[in-house]
Design an enzyme around this catalytic site. Structure first.
Site, PDB file in Angstrom:
ATOM      1  N   VAL A  93       0.860  -1.176   0.000  1.00 45.86           N
ATOM      2  CA  VAL A  93       0.000   0.000   0.000  1.00 45.86           C
ATOM      3  C   VAL A  93       0.898   1.228   0.000  1.00 45.86           C
ATOM      4  O   VAL A  93       1.936   1.243   0.664  1.00 45.86           O
ATOM      5  CB  VAL A  93      -0.935   0.023   1.229  1.00 45.86           C
ATOM      6  N   CYS A  94       0.510   2.227  -0.754  1.00 42.25           N
ATOM      7  CA  CYS A  94       1.226   3.506  -0.796  1.00 42.25           C
ATOM      8  C   CYS A  94       2.681   3.265  -1.230  1.00 42.25           C
ATOM      9  O   CYS A  94       2.942   2.474  -2.122  1.00 42.25           O
ATOM     10  CB  CYS A  94       1.106   4.199   0.559  1.00 42.25           C
ATOM     11  N   THR A  95       3.629   3.916  -0.568  1.00 45.98           N
ATOM     12  CA  THR A  95       5.027   3.790  -0.998  1.00 45.98           C
ATOM     13  C   THR A  95       5.676   2.487  -0.548  1.00 45.98           C
ATOM     14  O   THR A  95       6.878   2.294  -0.777  1.00 45.98           O
ATOM     15  CB  THR A  95       5.856   4.986  -0.489  1.00 45.98           C
TER      16      THR A  95
END
Length: 219
Positions: A93-95
């Site tokens: 998720v995300c970075t």
């Protein structure tokens, strides 16, 4: 997977969904069992260590500022490489996707990340895609922070069927109606996007430098 200075919602959003899936056992994994402190000072206690982690069906890596250091953490990257060779799904998720990329796990895959950093995926051999959830073979990546709930519901739907995933969504009363249309650079005014970028320019440069170093190690 936990790590210092993660963004807690990257982790706790998917955790809330996965923990409601029938028969699922969800582990919070780090090098040791000491509390891990998020970027906003929320302490989260690991339940397993790298050494005691059982075989996993799914590994999920959240993002957050601590991702920069994690991309150069040989022990953590080796753990991810080992788990990725055994797990059915390798996800982020995300970075967290940049961490997967630093471990060499996204080369040749379509993937997404937070909108401020999704372009960096190309440095790690991935194809950047600006979508909320991207599924390519056994790699599943979610965009920034709140997308983790959509990401996890998508995975649960694939594994358990849409009826169970829909029931979990209802249990959580996940019915987003945000008060402002500024949740994405696609809908936010250009002035908002420019201001948001300017506020984190220095950190994005730091993140990009770590991504460049990771790409060099992969070569």
């Amino acid at each position: 997977m936990l790590f210092p200075r993660l963004t807690q919602l990257d982790l706790t959003g998917p955790f809330e969904v996965f923990a409601r899936a029938p028969g699922a056992a969800v582990h919070l994994i780090w090098k040791n069992r000491r509390p891990v402190v998020s970027d906003r000072n929320l302490a989260i206690v690991p339940t397993k260590t790298f050494a005691t982690c059982p075989p996993l069906d799914i590994i999920c890596v959240p993002g957050g500022p601590g991702q920069v250091e994690l991309m150069e953490d040989d022990e953590a990257l080796a753990f991810l490489q080992k788990v990725a060779g055994e797990a059915n799904l390798v996800t982020s998720v995300c970075t967290g996707s940049l961490v997967l990329g630093a471990a060499g796990l996204l080369r040749g895959y379509r993937a997404t990340s937070h909108w401020t950093s999704v372009d960096q995926l190309s440095l790690l051999g991935a194809e950047p895609v600006s979508e909320r959830v991207v599924w390519d073979r056994n790699r599943v990546t979610g965009a920034g922070v709140t997308s983790g709930i959509d990401f996890a519901l998508t995975i649960v739907s694939s594994l358990y069927g849409s009826e169970i995933a829909s029931s979990i969504q209802l249990q959580m009363e996940y019915d987003p109606k945000p008060p402002f249309e500024t949740g994405s650079p696609k809908t936010a005014p250009a002035s908002f996007v420019d201001a948001a970028r300017a506020a984190i320019d220095d950190f994005i440069a730091e993140r990009r430098a770590a991504t460049v170093r990771a790409a060099a190690r992969l070569r």
